[in-house]
Design an enzyme around this catalytic site. Sequence first.
Site, PDB file in Angstrom:
ATOM      1  N   PRO A 158       0.761  -1.252  -0.055  1.00 39.10           N
ATOM      2  CG  PRO A 158      -0.024  -1.125   1.979  1.00 39.10           C
ATOM      3  CD  PRO A 158       0.513  -1.968   1.356  1.00 39.10           C
ATOM      4  CD  GLU A 159       4.007   2.857  -2.631  1.00 40.30           C
ATOM      5  OE1 GLU A 159       4.324   4.088  -2.008  1.00 40.30           O
ATOM      6  OE2 GLU A 159       4.815   1.843  -2.739  1.00 40.30           O
ATOM      7  NE  ARG A 201       5.530 -10.021   2.612  1.00 46.94           N
ATOM      8  CZ  ARG A 201       6.640  -9.555   1.929  1.00 46.94           C
ATOM      9  NH1 ARG A 201       5.999  -9.181   0.846  1.00 46.94           N
ATOM     10  NH2 ARG A 201       7.880  -9.719   2.156  1.00 46.94           N
TER      11      ARG A 201
END
Length: 273
Positions: A2-3, A109
């Site tokens: 995600p940016e 993760r």
Amino acid sequence: MPELPEVEVTRLGLAPHVEGFVVTDLVLRREGLRWPFPSQLKDKIVGQRLQKTGRRGKYLLLHFASGTVLIHLGMSGNLRVMPKGTPAQKHDHVDIVFGKQLIRLTDPRRFGAVLWHDAADGAIDEHLLLRNLGAEPLQDGFDAQLLFKKTRQRTAAIKQVLLAGDIVVGVGNIYASESLFQAGINPKTAAYRISLKRYQALALAIRQILAAAIVQGGSTLKDFVGADGKTGYFQQNYFVYDRAGEPCRVCQGIIRHIKQGQRSSFYCVNCQK
Ligand SMILES: [Zn+2]
């Protein structure tokens, strides 16, 4: 990963479901993610009204009178709104419950983070993780003058200076490659050699590309408001990013791929000088 646009779209999606609502429960299904969860978090927020959502860089902020919850989505995280009682799956680590609805942090993760900043410890901007961040690209204070002024001593390549995040936040690998293409700047150019005029093109490109990504992502809002939502990440039609060997959409030249500080850069030698 995600940016900034994904985080902002997440914030926009959550806001109407959480702003003004009281937290009725907090469920932590493990000890922590990247860092341990704050030990007193439940006591701090249960019974409190969430006043407003915010964002600084890639940190999502949930503001309460007593302090602020900082959430980072890490490499693989997402937040969704769903009805209370929705069964948790393997990677669902945190629920913040607001009556009949909850927001759920899913992070396979586990590089994400949930942190607490107490109001007694001062302004949220002074938090250790936020205070050295560069300017917000979509707010006043970010412009060509800032880029020009802050790069006069920077001999590193402009691509790496953008990624460093100390001048401007949110220009990750994809957006740096795309912005430099739109501005016609070769990613290897030393930052101090770029003129104010070229920085004007770059500042404009950064703003336009991030804003367009947020608008585009807004159309996917339905995907993460609901138990069956997708990750909430979105793909754009890139000009150079991840297009090595393909023809430039402007000049038909071949897009090149190089490594800069372990990161992939993509550019067109004809369009970017
Ligand atoms: Zn080209």
